[in-house]
Scaffold this motif. Structure first.
Motif, short mmCIF file in Angstrom:
data_model
loop_
_atom_site.label_atom_id
_atom_site.label_comp_id
_atom_site.label_asym_id
_atom_site.label_seq_id
_atom_site.Cartn_x
_atom_site.Cartn_y
_atom_site.Cartn_z
N ALA A 273 55.60 46.14 31.24
CA ALA A 273 54.38 46.92 31.02
C ALA A 273 53.19 46.26 31.72
CB ALA A 273 54.11 47.06 29.53
N ASP A 274 53.13 44.93 31.66
CA ASP A 274 52.02 44.21 32.30
C ASP A 274 52.10 44.35 33.82
OD1 ASP A 274 49.71 42.64 32.07
OD2 ASP A 274 50.82 40.84 32.55
N ALA A 275 53.31 44.19 34.38
CA ALA A 275 53.47 44.28 35.83
C ALA A 275 53.12 45.66 36.35
CB ALA A 275 54.91 43.92 36.22
N ARG A 276 53.53 46.70 35.65
CA ARG A 276 53.22 48.06 36.09
C ARG A 276 51.78 48.44 35.79
NH1 ARG A 276 59.01 50.89 34.33
NH2 ARG A 276 60.16 50.15 36.16
N GLY A 277 51.28 47.92 34.66
CA GLY A 277 49.89 48.22 34.33
C GLY A 277 48.90 47.59 35.29
N ARG A 278 49.23 46.42 35.82
CA ARG A 278 48.29 45.70 36.68
C ARG A 278 48.70 45.72 38.14
NH1 ARG A 278 46.86 40.13 33.70
NH2 ARG A 278 45.25 40.15 35.32
N GLY A 279 49.93 46.10 38.44
CA GLY A 279 50.39 46.05 39.82
C GLY A 279 50.62 47.40 40.48
N TRP A 280 50.57 48.49 39.71
CA TRP A 280 50.75 49.82 40.28
C TRP A 280 49.38 50.47 40.54
CZ3 TRP A 280 55.38 53.16 38.28
CH2 TRP A 280 56.57 52.44 38.44
N HIS A 281 49.41 51.61 41.20
CA HIS A 281 48.20 52.42 41.37
C HIS A 281 48.03 53.32 40.16
CE1 HIS A 281 47.83 51.24 45.57
NE2 HIS A 281 49.09 51.56 45.76
N HIS A 282 46.77 53.45 39.70
CA HIS A 282 46.44 54.31 38.57
C HIS A 282 45.20 55.13 38.93
CE1 HIS A 282 48.69 50.97 36.83
NE2 HIS A 282 48.99 51.76 35.81
N ALA A 283 45.25 56.42 38.67
CA ALA A 283 44.08 57.27 38.95
C ALA A 283 44.08 58.44 37.98
CB ALA A 283 44.12 57.78 40.39
N GLY A 284 42.87 58.88 37.61
CA GLY A 284 42.77 60.03 36.72
C GLY A 284 41.37 60.20 36.17
N PRO A 285 41.17 61.27 35.39
CA PRO A 285 39.84 61.58 34.83
C PRO A 285 39.58 60.83 33.53
CG PRO A 285 41.38 63.29 34.25
CD PRO A 285 42.16 62.32 35.09
N PHE A 286 38.28 60.72 33.19
CA PHE A 286 37.91 60.14 31.91
C PHE A 286 36.65 60.81 31.39
CE2 PHE A 286 35.20 57.76 34.78
CZ PHE A 286 34.03 57.57 34.05
N MET A 287 36.41 60.66 30.11
CA MET A 287 35.19 61.16 29.48
C MET A 287 34.74 60.16 28.42
SD MET A 287 34.48 64.69 27.33
CE MET A 287 35.47 64.16 25.93
N SER B 44 30.96 55.99 19.32
CA SER B 44 31.29 55.88 20.73
C SER B 44 32.77 56.18 20.90
CB SER B 44 30.98 54.48 21.25
OG SER B 44 31.37 54.35 22.60
N GLY B 45 33.10 57.04 21.85
CA GLY B 45 34.49 57.40 22.09
C GLY B 45 34.78 57.56 23.56
N ARG B 46 36.01 57.30 23.95
CA ARG B 46 36.41 57.44 25.35
C ARG B 46 37.82 57.99 25.41
NH1 ARG B 46 38.65 55.01 29.95
NH2 ARG B 46 37.28 54.97 31.79
N LEU B 47 38.04 58.95 26.29
CA LEU B 47 39.36 59.52 26.56
C LEU B 47 39.66 59.39 28.04
CD1 LEU B 47 39.17 62.85 24.50
CD2 LEU B 47 40.46 60.79 23.88
N ALA B 48 40.89 59.07 28.37
CA ALA B 48 41.27 58.95 29.78
C ALA B 48 42.73 59.33 29.95
CB ALA B 48 41.03 57.54 30.30
N ALA B 49 43.04 59.93 31.08
CA ALA B 49 44.42 60.23 31.47
C ALA B 49 44.63 59.65 32.86
CB ALA B 49 44.67 61.74 31.47
N LEU B 50 45.65 58.85 33.01
CA LEU B 50 45.90 58.18 34.29
C LEU B 50 47.32 58.46 34.77
CD1 LEU B 50 44.26 54.68 33.65
CD2 LEU B 50 43.36 56.54 35.04
N TRP B 51 47.41 58.81 36.03
CA TRP B 51 48.70 58.96 36.69
C TRP B 51 48.98 57.69 37.47
CZ3 TRP B 51 52.18 62.84 36.16
CH2 TRP B 51 53.26 62.86 37.05
N THR C 172 38.52 57.72 37.77
CA THR C 172 38.64 56.29 38.01
C THR C 172 39.95 55.98 38.73
OG1 THR C 172 38.56 54.12 36.93
CG2 THR C 172 39.75 55.85 35.77
N TYR C 173 39.96 54.85 39.42
CA TYR C 173 41.16 54.41 40.16
C TYR C 173 41.22 52.89 40.13
CZ TYR C 173 43.79 52.52 44.05
OH TYR C 173 44.65 51.75 44.80
N ARG C 174 42.42 52.37 40.04
CA ARG C 174 42.66 50.94 40.26
C ARG C 174 44.05 50.78 40.84
NH1 ARG C 174 43.91 51.30 34.65
NH2 ARG C 174 45.92 50.31 34.14
N GLY C 175 44.24 49.75 41.63
CA GLY C 175 45.55 49.57 42.24
C GLY C 175 45.65 48.28 43.03
#
Length: 615
Positions: free
Chosen positions: A307-321, A596-603, A337-340
């Motif tokens: 989970a750590d390797a894929r969470g920090r080593g893969w590409h992630h992108a999607g909307p947030f509110m 305070s609340g935050r929702l996000a969906a990441l592919w 947002t995006y990280r990768g």
């Protein structure tokens, strides 16, 4: 020699009539099973045990061998279940209790192991029981109980005439304190019993526990010389020695060589996955964790690493509110947002959003659109990078560059710093509406003096300027401490944080944005987290109180409590996350109930650089 003995035993056993075995045939069959297990020939041992068990003769003896086989395969929970089955038929057998306790401990269930071993202690005077209870308590981190059991074991163990008892006595002595004299005793015992490999293993382990990492090379060299067939076990200790020595290159080379010789060994796969994660080579960590996941005893650790390797080593992108609301301010922000990790040792992140700020106390509002982009070079112990922030609002726009860096030591110390110039300050609706820019410098440090205790501190300075004119400065200093009360199967921690904020500036700035000049706030928190369904669930409850010394005002009185929760869930390429925080404060100071609340969906998807595809 062993191979010839195995062949002779196999021929004699299979020549015996299957329906009835003489005592000699039985002994030969049991010895053959023991040798197959000892030699690591697990498929052959499994087939032989199935064959013998199917005969329906002496099933208890074959169940014992199957339990030993499962222990040798590191399937300790299954081994424990078999010993429980045997114990149900022989509830007074302290020997079975002892073996069950050892397997429960190896399966990661120390409470069950303690219960069983203490029951065995009540039924038997075997000195091996307090010996193993001492090992259990030291392994669980209870040094007081471990010391008491070690002293008991030393009183009850017979004189060191047999190698097993002599080894056990030295191990208990080493648990109570290691010195040069004990080191010499180990050396003398190894020469007295040169064919006892366990003495050398204990000697090396005692030196490593005592921090004598370089000295541990001596018994490991003797193991390599005298017992080449114990290469796997020796390599495990050597890997631990190199880890403690801090020689990353030597350990990486050792692990590569060990995996070449023992490609499916879970200990080496775990060390490889963990080491590559520490070096931020998430692709290599993921590869080792995938192979490790097939080992039952490492299933949980492999899932965490994966989970750590894929969470920090893969590409992630999607909307947030994000939505936050208090007595004075309401903010709604939406964006993407995006990280990768586009290349090994490089990471990137970006965000674009539109935020609507509304001040309920002053009747002001502002809409700010823009985003930021950052890129960083990463290594095992440091990271350095740059970012660029662009914001455009109704009253002011700003293009702001920034730099950041972090460093971490194997000893548990870490430090980070981040700085930016002329960044639009959006900490509040009033600041956004006034078009305040900030030159910011933020520094943080963290240390772990004890395994369960973490200390940290944050220092921040904001040099502020308003669009209408005027300048001000704000400083923040916040030390904190976190004590881990429980780390498995559920994380529970208690924390304390003190926040001191001071502000000063000219009259023109304070006419635009009246900052509180001085506040002191104390936070106490209790947090918990763990896996839930396919994701993680974290929660935090906290109490706080504070005051403004300049005005003699206190806030946080009445309902002092708040809570927060966050949840992350991943299925295949889709990830969802949600968080919520709520608190209630008095009308003085911060003011009112806040949410305070935050929702996000990441592919997410895996990187496809050439080096990764080649593997």
């Amino acid at each position: 020699m062993t191979g010839a003995l195995l062949l002779c035993l196999a021929l004699s056993v299979h020549a015996a009539a299957p329906s009835r075995l003489s005592d000699d045939d039985r002994r030969r069959a049991l010895l053959l099973a023991d040798l197959l297990i000892e030699e690591g020939r697990f498929p052959d041992a499994e087939a032989f045990l199935d064959e013998r068990y199917a005969l329906g003769l002496d099933t208890a003896a074959w169940t014992v061998r199957r339990a030993r086989l499962r222990a040798s395969q590191r399937r300790h929970a299954e081994s424990a279940a078999l010993y429980r089955e045997l114990l149900a038929a022989s509830p007074e057998d302290s020997g079975l209790m002892l073996q069950l306790g050892l397997q429960e401990e190896a399966a990661g269930r120390p409470a069950e192991a303690r219960k069983v071993l203490e029951a065995a202690r009540a039924k038997s005077s075997d000195p091996a029981i307090p010996y193993h209870l001492a090992e259990l308590e030291f392994g669980a981190g209870d040094k007081g109980a471990g010391k008491r059991w070690a002293e008991t074991a030393l009183k009850e163990l017979p004189p060191a005439s047999q190698p097993s008892y002599a080894r056990m006595r030295l191990r208990m002595k080493s648990r109570l304190g290691f010195d040069d004299a004990l080191n010499s005793e180990y050396g003398a015992l190894a020469e007295r019993f040169p064919k006892e490999e366990e003495i050398l293993f204990d000697w090396a382990g005692a030196l490593l526990r005592a921090g004598a990492v370089r000295e541990a090379a001596e018994p490991l060299a003797l193991l390599r010389e005298r017992f080449p067939e114990k290469d796997l076990e020796r390599r495990r200790l050597e890997s631990d020695r190199l880890r403690r020595l801090g020689d990353d290159e030597a350990r990486a080379s050792h692990l590569a060589d060990s995996l070449r010789l023992h490609p499916d060994e879970p200990d080496f796969l775990y060390a490889e996955a963990e080491g590559q994660a520490r070096r931020k080579r998430w692709d290599l960590s993921e590869r080792a964790a995938l192979r490790l996941s097939s080992s039952p005893s490492y299933a949980s650790a492999a899932a965490e690493l994966l989970a750590d390797a894929r969470g920090r080593g893969w590409h992630h992108a999607g909307p947030f509110m994000r939505l936050s609301q208090s007595q004075g301010t309401r903010t709604l922000e939406t964006g993407a947002t995006y990280r990768g990790v586009p290349r090994p040792y490089w990471r990137t992140a970006a965000e674009a959003s539109r935020a609507r700020y509304a001040s309920r106390s002053r009747g002001t509002a502002a809409t700010v659109s823009g985003g930021w982009l950052e890129a960083a070079r990463t290594a095992a112990r440091w990271e350095a990078g740059a970012d660029l922030d662009l914001r455009a609002g109704g009253v002011r726009s700003a293009l702001s560059p920034g730099l950041f860096a972090s460093w971490a030591a194997d000893s548990g110390w870490s430090a980070s710093a981040r700085g930016a110039v002329r960044r639009l300050w959006t900490d509040s609706a009033d600041a956004a509406a006034a078009g305040v820019l900030t030159d910011e410098l933020d520094a943080r440090a963290r240390a772990r003096p004890l395994r369960r205790l973490a200390l940290g501190a944050q220092a921040r300075y904001n040099g502020l300027s308003a669009r209408a004119g005027g300048r001000a400065g704000q400083t923040l200093f916040a030390p904190e401490a976190v004590l881990v009360l429980l780390d498995a199967p559920l994380y529970v921690g208690a924390g304390y944080r003190f926040v001191a904020v001071d502000a000063s500036g000219d009259a023109a700035f304070f006419a635009t944005l009246p900052l509180i000049r001085r506040t002191r706030t104390h936070y106490a928190s209790l947090s918990a987290g763990g896996r839930w369904l396919q994701g993680r669930l974290k929660g935090e409850a906290y109490a706080f109180n504070g005051h403004e010394p300049e005005r003699g005002l206190s806030f946080g009185q009445g309902n002092l409590f708040g809570f927060g929760t966050s949840w992350e869930w991943q299925t295949g390429p889709l990830g969802l996350s949600a968080s919520y925080d709520q608190t209630q404060e008095s009308a003085l100071g911060i003011g009112g109930r806040s949410h305070s609340g935050r929702l996000a969906a990441l592919w997410r998807w895996a990187p496809r650089w050439p080096e990764r595809e080649a593997r």
